[in-house]
Design a protein around this motif. Structure first.
Motif, short mmCIF file in Angstrom:
data_model
loop_
_atom_site.label_atom_id
_atom_site.label_comp_id
_atom_site.label_asym_id
_atom_site.label_seq_id
_atom_site.Cartn_x
_atom_site.Cartn_y
_atom_site.Cartn_z
N THR A 140 -17.04 11.73 12.27
CA THR A 140 -16.87 10.36 11.66
C THR A 140 -15.65 9.37 11.77
OG1 THR A 140 -15.45 11.93 10.61
CG2 THR A 140 -17.09 12.83 10.12
N GLY A 141 -14.68 10.37 12.85
CA GLY A 141 -13.70 9.54 12.87
C GLY A 141 -12.49 9.84 12.69
N ILE A 142 -12.51 11.12 11.74
CA ILE A 142 -11.17 10.71 10.62
C ILE A 142 -10.50 12.13 11.53
CG2 ILE A 142 -10.63 11.92 8.79
CD1 ILE A 142 -13.50 11.08 7.56
N LYS A 143 -9.03 12.32 11.56
CA LYS A 143 -8.29 13.38 12.27
C LYS A 143 -7.33 14.03 11.12
CE LYS A 143 -8.42 11.79 16.46
NZ LYS A 143 -7.03 10.54 17.69
N GLU A 144 -6.84 13.22 9.63
CA GLU A 144 -6.50 13.67 8.91
C GLU A 144 -6.67 12.91 7.50
OE1 GLU A 144 -2.23 14.05 9.96
OE2 GLU A 144 -2.28 11.48 9.95
N ARG A 145 -6.23 13.10 6.24
CA ARG A 145 -6.65 12.08 5.16
C ARG A 145 -5.00 12.58 4.13
NH1 ARG A 145 -8.91 16.04 7.71
NH2 ARG A 145 -10.93 15.47 8.35
N HIS A 146 -4.71 11.77 3.20
CA HIS A 146 -3.45 12.26 2.81
C HIS A 146 -3.82 12.54 1.55
CE1 HIS A 146 -0.36 9.60 5.47
NE2 HIS A 146 -1.43 9.35 5.69
N ILE A 147 -3.13 13.75 1.15
CA ILE A 147 -3.52 14.30 -0.57
C ILE A 147 -1.86 13.88 -1.60
CG2 ILE A 147 -3.96 16.45 -1.20
CD1 ILE A 147 -6.39 15.26 0.68
N ALA A 148 -2.87 13.37 -2.76
CA ALA A 148 -2.25 13.46 -4.00
C ALA A 148 -1.12 14.76 -4.21
CB ALA A 148 -2.62 13.27 -4.64
N ASP A 157 -6.70 10.65 -0.15
CA ASP A 157 -5.73 9.59 -1.18
C ASP A 157 -4.39 8.33 -1.18
OD1 ASP A 157 -7.27 12.09 -2.76
OD2 ASP A 157 -4.86 12.91 -3.12
N GLY A 158 -5.14 7.27 -1.78
CA GLY A 158 -4.05 6.27 -1.73
C GLY A 158 -4.67 5.26 -2.63
N ALA A 159 -3.15 4.07 -2.38
CA ALA A 159 -3.35 2.37 -2.98
C ALA A 159 -3.05 1.70 -1.86
CB ALA A 159 -2.40 3.43 -4.57
N GLY A 160 -4.05 0.66 -2.79
CA GLY A 160 -3.72 -0.56 -2.43
C GLY A 160 -3.33 -2.28 -3.03
N ALA A 161 -3.02 -2.57 -2.56
CA ALA A 161 -2.59 -3.45 -4.24
C ALA A 161 -2.70 -5.42 -3.74
CB ALA A 161 -1.33 -3.79 -4.93
N ALA A 162 -3.33 -6.06 -3.90
CA ALA A 162 -2.68 -7.68 -3.81
C ALA A 162 -2.43 -8.49 -4.67
CB ALA A 162 -3.97 -8.10 -3.33
N HIS A 180 0.81 -1.48 0.20
CA HIS A 180 -0.03 -0.22 0.45
C HIS A 180 0.68 1.30 0.11
CE1 HIS A 180 0.77 -0.80 4.18
NE2 HIS A 180 0.66 0.60 4.10
N TYR A 181 0.37 2.18 -0.53
CA TYR A 181 1.48 3.76 -0.72
C TYR A 181 0.30 4.53 -0.35
CZ TYR A 181 4.57 8.03 -1.74
OH TYR A 181 4.54 8.96 -2.22
N ALA A 182 0.47 5.78 0.45
CA ALA A 182 -0.13 7.23 0.86
C ALA A 182 0.45 7.92 0.60
CB ALA A 182 -0.97 7.01 1.59
N PRO A 183 -0.03 9.26 -0.20
CA PRO A 183 1.28 10.01 -0.49
C PRO A 183 1.74 11.08 1.33
CG PRO A 183 -1.21 11.15 -1.11
CD PRO A 183 -0.99 9.40 -1.05
N PRO A 184 2.77 11.35 0.62
CA PRO A 184 3.26 12.29 2.17
C PRO A 184 2.66 13.48 2.93
CG PRO A 184 5.15 12.06 0.42
CD PRO A 184 3.91 11.49 -0.14
N LYS A 185 1.89 14.44 1.73
CA LYS A 185 1.24 15.63 2.20
C LYS A 185 -0.04 14.56 2.86
CE LYS A 185 -1.18 19.23 0.34
NZ LYS A 185 -1.62 20.26 -0.89
N THR A 186 -0.24 15.30 4.19
CA THR A 186 -1.30 15.15 4.78
C THR A 186 -2.06 16.34 4.90
OG1 THR A 186 -0.66 15.66 6.70
CG2 THR A 186 -0.78 13.49 6.30
N LEU A 187 -3.73 16.35 4.99
CA LEU A 187 -4.46 17.51 5.33
C LEU A 187 -5.26 16.89 6.42
CD1 LEU A 187 -5.52 19.34 4.05
CD2 LEU A 187 -7.63 18.62 3.17
N THR A 188 -5.29 17.75 7.62
CA THR A 188 -6.11 17.53 9.21
C THR A 188 -6.92 17.97 9.37
OG1 THR A 188 -4.70 19.63 10.06
CG2 THR A 188 -3.85 17.25 10.18
#
Ligand code: UT7
Length: 331
Positions: A41-49, A163-168, A14-22
């Protein structure tokens, strides 16, 4: 009758871009606050491309990590499926972009559109190709750059998505392990409660559609919430019922990460204590098709699953769609 091959996950990444939006960053943009967002919602931050960073870049990094863990070479992949609603372009598919970039020379490639249910839908397709002996190795990616479709003046939606990505990598696993059941469904009558109305053939992009903001995610949050609470547990029970199992047979629940209250309602319906539910929503927000594979990949890397554990993946999203996969962990 020929015996079905067991198909399951050989490796994940998996990978998420380093920039976060709190939430505190959002407080400066729209009329919202950290306490409301965390409580509702339970959300504190998200990653942003980054600007100019397409979805395929996130997906590529997740895919390379999954291939590495699975010890499968890209040239041995038979198929690449990318579950997404935020592909690089309308055509070509982002799966084709990745097939080339990875060097998966013999792989068929296509994108799959089932919104937040996409990773489960794609996993079922992949496993069926392997179970019937047609293909050996299939890469399934759930990846999104939702930040590029979010209206950051709309507090109803902009607090939710990241934003993010997960792969299997799917392939043959020991008999009886891997995907043991699934449930996929759709109710298109609910299509208008969560959509990106513009950019397709219904509202091709024009100055007028852009001025009207049709390129952004539009959502009736309450309607989606009601739907989600109803289907999240139900789809898992349907999949379990098909193989004579019940909720007491599940060791782990990996839910779509849309809202902590929806996750808790699903856990309650399935009698799962929250310690057995994989939750990472605080750090990522809702990443649509990427949410389930990132949660699964993180849990796997934390060694939470033992071989043979019953892991239930449960998703819902635009369409409206719902989906669940029941897996006996194979690694
Ligand atoms: O992958 C699937 C994607 N979508 C979802 O899963 C969304 C599902 N829905 C939800 O998660 C929830 O419905 C939301 C988080 C979107 C909204 O939570 P809610 O508990 O349904 O809130 P609400 O819309 O009923 O709003 C409650 C109040 C309202 O104020 P009043 O009318 O009570 O004065 C809203 O105006 O909260 C207000 N509000 C906000 N306040 C601060 C709405 N959004 C915000 C905000 N910050 N961001």
């Amino acid at each position: 009758m020929t015996k079905k091959i067991s198909a399951g996950i050989l490796g994940m990444g998996h990978y998420a871009p380093p920039k976060t939006l709190t939430n505190f960053d959002l407080e400066k943009i729209v009329d919202t606050n950290d306490a409301w967002i965390v409580e509702r919602t339970g959300i504190k931050e998200r990653h942003i491309a980054a600007d100019g960073q397409p979805m395929s870049e996130l997906a590529y990094k997740a895919a390379v990590a999954a291939l590495d863990e699975a010890a499968v070479r890209a040239e041995d992949l038979d198929m690449v499926i990318v579950a997404t609603l935020t592909g690089d372009r309308i055509i070509p598919s982002t799966a084709s972009v990745l097939q080339d970039r990875l060097g998966a020379k013999k792989a068929a490639a296509f994108d799959l559109s089932a919104a937040c249910s996409g990773f489960n839908y794609a996993s079922v397709i992949a496993c069926n190709f392997i179970e019937n002996g047609a293909y050996k190795n299939i890469l399934v990616i759930g990846a999104e750059t939702l930040s590029k479709y979010v209206d950051y003046t709309d507090r109803n939606t902009c607090i939710l998505f990241g934003d993010g990505a997960g792969a299997a990598v799917y392939g043959q696993v020991e008999d009886g392990l891997g995907l043991i059941s699934f449930d996929l469904g759709s109710d298109g009558s609910g299509g208008d409660v969560l959509d990106i109305p513009g950019g397709g053939s219904l509202h091709p992009p024009t100055h007028q559609t852009l001025d009207a903001g049709l390129q952004y995610i539009h959502m009736d949050g309450k309607a989606v919430y009601r739907f989600a609470v109803k289907v999240m547990g139900k789809t898992v029970l349907s999949a379990l019922n098909k193989i004579g199992m019940t909720e007491s047979d599940i060791d782990w629940l990996v839910p779509h990460q849309a809202n902590i209250r929806i996750i808790e309602a699903a856990a309650k319906r399935l009698n799962m204590p929250m310690e057995r539910v994989i939750v990472n929503i605080a750090r990522y927000g809702n990443m649509s098709a990427a949410s389930i594979p990132i949660a699964l990949s993180e849990a796997e890397k934390d060694n939470r699953f033992k071989k043979g554990d019953v892991v239930a993946l449960s998703g819902f999203g635009a369409g409206l769609t719902w989906s669940s996969c029941i897996m006996k962990w194979a690694r």
